[in-house]
Scaffold this motif. Structure first.
Motif, short mmCIF file in Angstrom:
data_model
loop_
_atom_site.label_atom_id
_atom_site.label_comp_id
_atom_site.label_asym_id
_atom_site.label_seq_id
_atom_site.Cartn_x
_atom_site.Cartn_y
_atom_site.Cartn_z
N ASN A 101 47.27 47.26 49.27
CA ASN A 101 46.22 46.35 49.79
C ASN A 101 45.61 46.72 51.03
O ASN A 101 44.47 46.47 51.17
CB ASN A 101 47.09 45.10 49.64
CG ASN A 101 46.88 44.34 48.62
OD1 ASN A 101 46.05 44.41 47.73
ND2 ASN A 101 47.82 43.20 48.56
N TYR B 170 42.61 47.41 48.66
CA TYR B 170 42.08 46.06 48.57
C TYR B 170 41.29 45.48 49.65
O TYR B 170 40.37 44.74 49.43
CB TYR B 170 42.70 45.52 47.44
CG TYR B 170 42.64 46.13 46.14
CD1 TYR B 170 41.72 45.83 45.14
CD2 TYR B 170 43.63 47.16 45.86
CE1 TYR B 170 41.54 46.66 43.96
CE2 TYR B 170 43.61 47.59 44.45
CZ TYR B 170 42.55 47.44 43.57
OH TYR B 170 42.18 48.09 42.30
N PHE C 195 45.12 38.30 45.57
CA PHE C 195 45.20 39.91 45.25
C PHE C 195 46.56 39.97 45.61
O PHE C 195 46.99 40.10 46.83
CB PHE C 195 44.20 40.42 46.02
CG PHE C 195 42.91 40.59 45.39
CD1 PHE C 195 42.06 39.41 45.60
CD2 PHE C 195 42.43 41.18 44.43
CE1 PHE C 195 40.83 39.27 44.95
CE2 PHE C 195 41.31 41.26 43.78
CZ PHE C 195 40.30 40.12 44.07
N GLU D 273 48.71 44.00 41.01
CA GLU D 273 48.82 45.52 40.74
C GLU D 273 49.67 45.70 39.55
O GLU D 273 50.50 44.70 39.10
CB GLU D 273 49.45 46.08 41.91
CG GLU D 273 48.41 46.82 42.92
CD GLU D 273 47.57 47.71 42.25
OE1 GLU D 273 47.83 48.38 41.39
OE2 GLU D 273 46.53 48.03 42.90
N THR E 267 44.89 45.43 38.22
CA THR E 267 44.08 46.17 38.63
C THR E 267 44.44 47.57 37.73
O THR E 267 45.59 48.25 38.20
CB THR E 267 44.38 46.52 40.19
OG1 THR E 267 45.75 46.47 40.55
CG2 THR E 267 43.76 45.38 41.04
N GLN F 55 42.33 50.87 37.54
CA GLN F 55 40.99 51.25 38.10
C GLN F 55 40.17 52.12 37.25
O GLN F 55 39.16 52.22 37.11
CB GLN F 55 41.12 51.85 39.53
CG GLN F 55 41.86 52.73 39.82
CD GLN F 55 43.39 52.55 40.07
OE1 GLN F 55 43.72 51.60 39.84
NE2 GLN F 55 44.08 53.21 40.88
N LEU G 105 36.07 50.55 42.92
CA LEU G 105 36.85 49.55 43.26
C LEU G 105 35.78 48.29 43.50
O LEU G 105 36.20 47.36 43.04
CB LEU G 105 37.46 49.64 44.59
CG LEU G 105 38.72 50.63 44.69
CD1 LEU G 105 39.27 50.51 46.00
CD2 LEU G 105 39.76 50.18 43.82
N LEU H 116 36.12 44.98 41.07
CA LEU H 116 36.10 43.42 41.87
C LEU H 116 34.83 42.72 41.16
O LEU H 116 35.16 41.60 40.96
CB LEU H 116 35.68 43.78 43.41
CG LEU H 116 37.12 43.93 44.05
CD1 LEU H 116 36.57 44.28 45.77
CD2 LEU H 116 38.14 43.37 44.01
#
Ligand SMILES: NC(=O)c1ccc[n+]([C@@H]2O[C@H](COP(=O)([O-])OP(=O)(O)OC[C@H]3O[C@@H](n4cnc5c(N)ncnc54)[C@H](O)[C@@H]3O)[C@@H](O)[C@H]2O)c1
Length: 348
Positions: free
Chosen positions: A14, A18, A71, A96, A123, A125, A287, A291
């Motif tokens: 994070n 993030y 998150f 995550e 997440t 990615q 990222l 989002l």
């Protein structure tokens, strides 16, 4: 209007990824950060000029209505209680990987999401990365696929530190941690295999004490029309001499290879092409794409009270691989975790 976010878990993921990404994205506003360690809360809340929280439940009793989404990036054994707290207050969750520590927990999480009618997304990615999306398109251009070989390996010097060294805190090692991304890629590109056969190894850093696998070697097969139409293997390691991401796919018209920063495709008519990662958006742009995806799904409510079936397929694959390693026999992921029934809380 921006979605109001609390960021839970102020560790590497994070803090490095993030928080800066959220700050740069106008669909979200960071209103609070939370960790069990007060010093981290103090430092990060000052940096982002937001509220700092140590006791999540207590904070949400008074402030829950101000928060739209959390998150969450915490040690794997902490997700369940954090999700319970957030869901009870009706807060949507972006967590995550992994989806859960095991199949029983996966079913409990699905039930909790259903019961509280919240959205829970994960997440992953690579799904939002044009480099991996383009590789998927080239897989579609090489005819019928019959062989896949994948590797996700790293050299992690210290394996005996922190929650990742203990099965009770992490759920496992190379497979459920870094390997989860490659389980996801295989499912994304090819679907869920008919069976997996996994061997695992531990103790390859002899002077370090940890009880999770540092290496997993998985064979898998996809049965179509009564025969094994695609066969393949996946190597996952925390004790490799270097870091490498590798995928080699062979089809009836050629082969496609993703090797770290490069994609190459060779066709049986002699044509070939090579593309570099440099031709694609940066990791920070990826990222932002992820989002934006979360923002639009949260606003549409598409996943409210539901679990994306891919998450349950990933857990079915992971659970089957662990079971196969324990029992020394091939296991069909669908027989381990029924994706069709788990939403309603029963696991077969
Ligand atoms: N997607 C990726 O590429 C990627 C990369 C690294 C980590 N991860 C995932 O991110 C998660 C966290 O990993 P990390 O490397 O940031 O771990 P970390 O150990 O660096 O950080 C975890 C943080 O969570 C805090 N914490 C623990 N329990 C908590 C609780 N109940 N409430 C609030 N905070 C709590 C800890 O104090 C710590 O600050 C894991 O699920 C990991 O698998 C994903």
């Amino acid at each position: 209007m921006a979605l109001k976010a609390i960021v839970v878990g102020l560790g590497k993921q994070n803090v490095q990824d993030y928080l800066p990404a959220l700050q740069a994205n106008d669909k979200f506003e960071i209103v609070a950060v939370c960790d069990l360690e007060p010093a981290k809360v103090e430092e990060v809340s000052q940096r982002y000029d937001c509220k700092g929280v140590v006791e999540l439940d207590r904070f949400l009793v008074g402030n829950g209505r101000e928060i739209d989404v959390a998150f969450v990036a915490v040690p794997h054994n902490q997700y369940k209680s954090v999700i319970w707290t957030l869901a009870k207050h009706g807060i949507d969750i972006i967590k995550e990987k992994p989806f859960a520590m095991c199949k029983a927990e996966a079913a409990q999480i699905a039930q909790e999401v259903y019961r509280n009618n919240v959205t829970l997304m994960m997440t992953l990615q690579r799904r939002h990365d044009p480099f991996f999306q383009t590789f998927g398109e080239y897989i579609g251009s090489i005819g019928d696929i019959h062989n896949v070989s994948a590797q996700y390996v790293m050299n992690i010097p210290q394996l005996d530190e922190g929650w990742r060294s203990q099965k009770s805190l992490a759920g496992g090692g190379a497979l459920i941690d870094l390997g989860y991304h490659y389980v996801d890629l295989l499912i994304w590109y090819f679907g869920i295999p008919s069976r997996v056969f996994c061997n695992m190894s531990s103790g390859n850093r002899p002077k370090q004490r940890y009880d999770v696998e540092d290496t997993a070697a998985i064979q898998f097969a996809y049965k179509r029309n009564g025969r094994d139409s695609v066969i393949g293997q996946l190597l996952l390691s925390r004790v490799h001499w270097n870091k490498r991401e590798h995928l080699r796919v062979i089809g009836t018209k050629g082969g496609a290879v993703l090797d770290n920063e490069k994609i190459t495709v060779d066709y049986d008519n002699g044509e070939s092409l090579e593309i570099s990662r440099e031709d694609f958006p940066s990791q920070s742009e990826v990222l932002q794409r992820q989002l934006n995806y979360f923002g639009s799904k949260l606003l549409s409510g598409e996943f409210a009270g539901k679990i994306d079936p891919h998450f349950l397929e990933q857990m079915a694959f992971v659970e089957a691989a662990y079971q196969s390693a324990t029992d020394s026999c091939p296991i069909g992921p669908s027989s381990v975790l029924s994706v069709a029934t788990v939403n309603y809380g029963s696991v077969v």
